[in-house]
Design a protein around this motif. Structure first.
Motif, PDB file in Angstrom:
ATOM      1  N   ARG A   1       0.822  -1.208   0.000  1.00  0.00           N
ATOM      2  CA  ARG A   1       0.000   0.000   0.000  1.00  0.00           C
ATOM      3  C   ARG A   1       0.858   1.260   0.000  1.00  0.00           C
ATOM      4  NH1 ARG A   1      -5.941   0.315  -0.109  1.00  0.00           N
ATOM      5  NH2 ARG A   1      -5.810   2.004  -1.583  1.00  0.00           N
TER       6      ARG A   1
ATOM      7  N   PHE B   1      -2.872  -3.345  -4.027  1.00  0.00           N
ATOM      8  CA  PHE B   1      -4.215  -2.895  -3.689  1.00  0.00           C
ATOM      9  C   PHE B   1      -4.699  -1.823  -4.658  1.00  0.00           C
ATOM     10  CE2 PHE B   1      -2.557  -4.784   0.152  1.00  0.00           C
ATOM     11  CZ  PHE B   1      -3.619  -5.569   0.573  1.00  0.00           C
ATOM     12  N   ASP B   2      -3.786  -0.945  -5.070  1.00  0.00           N
ATOM     13  CA  ASP B   2      -4.163   0.071  -6.059  1.00  0.00           C
ATOM     14  C   ASP B   2      -4.563  -0.577  -7.377  1.00  0.00           C
ATOM     15  OD1 ASP B   2      -3.560   1.940  -4.190  1.00  0.00           O
ATOM     16  OD2 ASP B   2      -1.860   2.822  -5.242  1.00  0.00           O
TER      17      ASP B   2
ATOM     18  N   GLN C   1       1.821   7.917  -0.584  1.00  0.00           N
ATOM     19  CA  GLN C   1       2.399   6.819  -1.353  1.00  0.00           C
ATOM     20  C   GLN C   1       3.599   7.318  -2.150  1.00  0.00           C
ATOM     21  OE1 GLN C   1      -1.477   5.645  -3.228  1.00  0.00           O
ATOM     22  NE2 GLN C   1      -0.834   3.585  -2.668  1.00  0.00           N
TER      23      GLN C   1
END
Length: 206
Positions: free
Chosen positions: A151, A158-159, A178
């Protein structure tokens, strides 16, 4: 590696058309993860595009962030300065928060042995010394640490799931910030090639 072998790998990646790490049919990054997990006997890996990214990922995975202090013996000055930029202070004492292995062609075959000797919760494998550009991996046993590490990256696991499904992959795991730490499939393909002989020799190990 032989130049012919490298050229063959680069041709394979270029012919596939999968040059960006965000494409759904990329096989190079998952393939490199499987090799590293097999060789180090750790079930979770996060691939990143530099050693400092790996250090950041290893700490973020353990919930370490701005204002925290870690214990890490023998840390070099540049990494200490990077951690200071992140707002993390370091005491030069045990136990180690992360272990580090710098791979090159001289010690490549010893990766399973070196990984076995590492006792810290996170293992950083710096593959820059193999000659294909900055690249590293963070490996460990904790699925939550893996999730936090993924993440931390723009277009981490996850993105990508969110992008492909148009639904938030994990609303409980939303990062505050991020970084562009994602590794390219081109570099991953070359690293897979370099590690493939080690995998074959380790296949007979118990």
């Amino acid at each position: 590696m032989e130049l012919h072998d490298t050229a063959a790998v680069l041709t394979r990646v270029l012919t596939s058309g999968v040059l960006m790490s965000i494409e759904k049919n990329d096989r190079e990054l998952p393939g490199l993860q499987r090799i590293l997990e097999k060789l180090t006997r750790r079930p979770h890996s996060v691939l990143v595009n530099s050693r400092t990214a790996a250090v950041h990922t290893a700490l973020a995975g353990q919930g370490v962030g701005h204002g925290d202090e870690i214990t890490q013996p023998g840390l070099d000055q540049k990494t200490t300065a990077f951690l200071a930029w992140l707002g993390i202070s370091v005491r030069d004492t045990d136990p180690a928060t992360f272990a580090q292995i710098g791979l090159d062609h001289a010690n490549l075959d010893r990766l399973p042995e070196l990984a076995s000797a590492a006792r810290a919760p996170a293992l950083i494998v710096d593959m820059t010394g193999l000659g294909f550009g900055p690249a590293a991996a963070v490996l460990g046993d904790d699925a939550t640490a893996w999730a936090r590490g993924e993440r931390l990256k723009i277009f981490g696991a996850f993105d990508l799931r969110t992008m492909w499904t148009q639904e938030e992959a994990d609303p409980h795991l939303v990062p505050g910030v991020q970084f562009n730490y994602r590794l390219s499939p081109m570099v991953a393909a070359c690293l897979r090639m370099a590690l493939s002989r080690t995998v074959r020799s380790a296949g007979a190990a118990p």
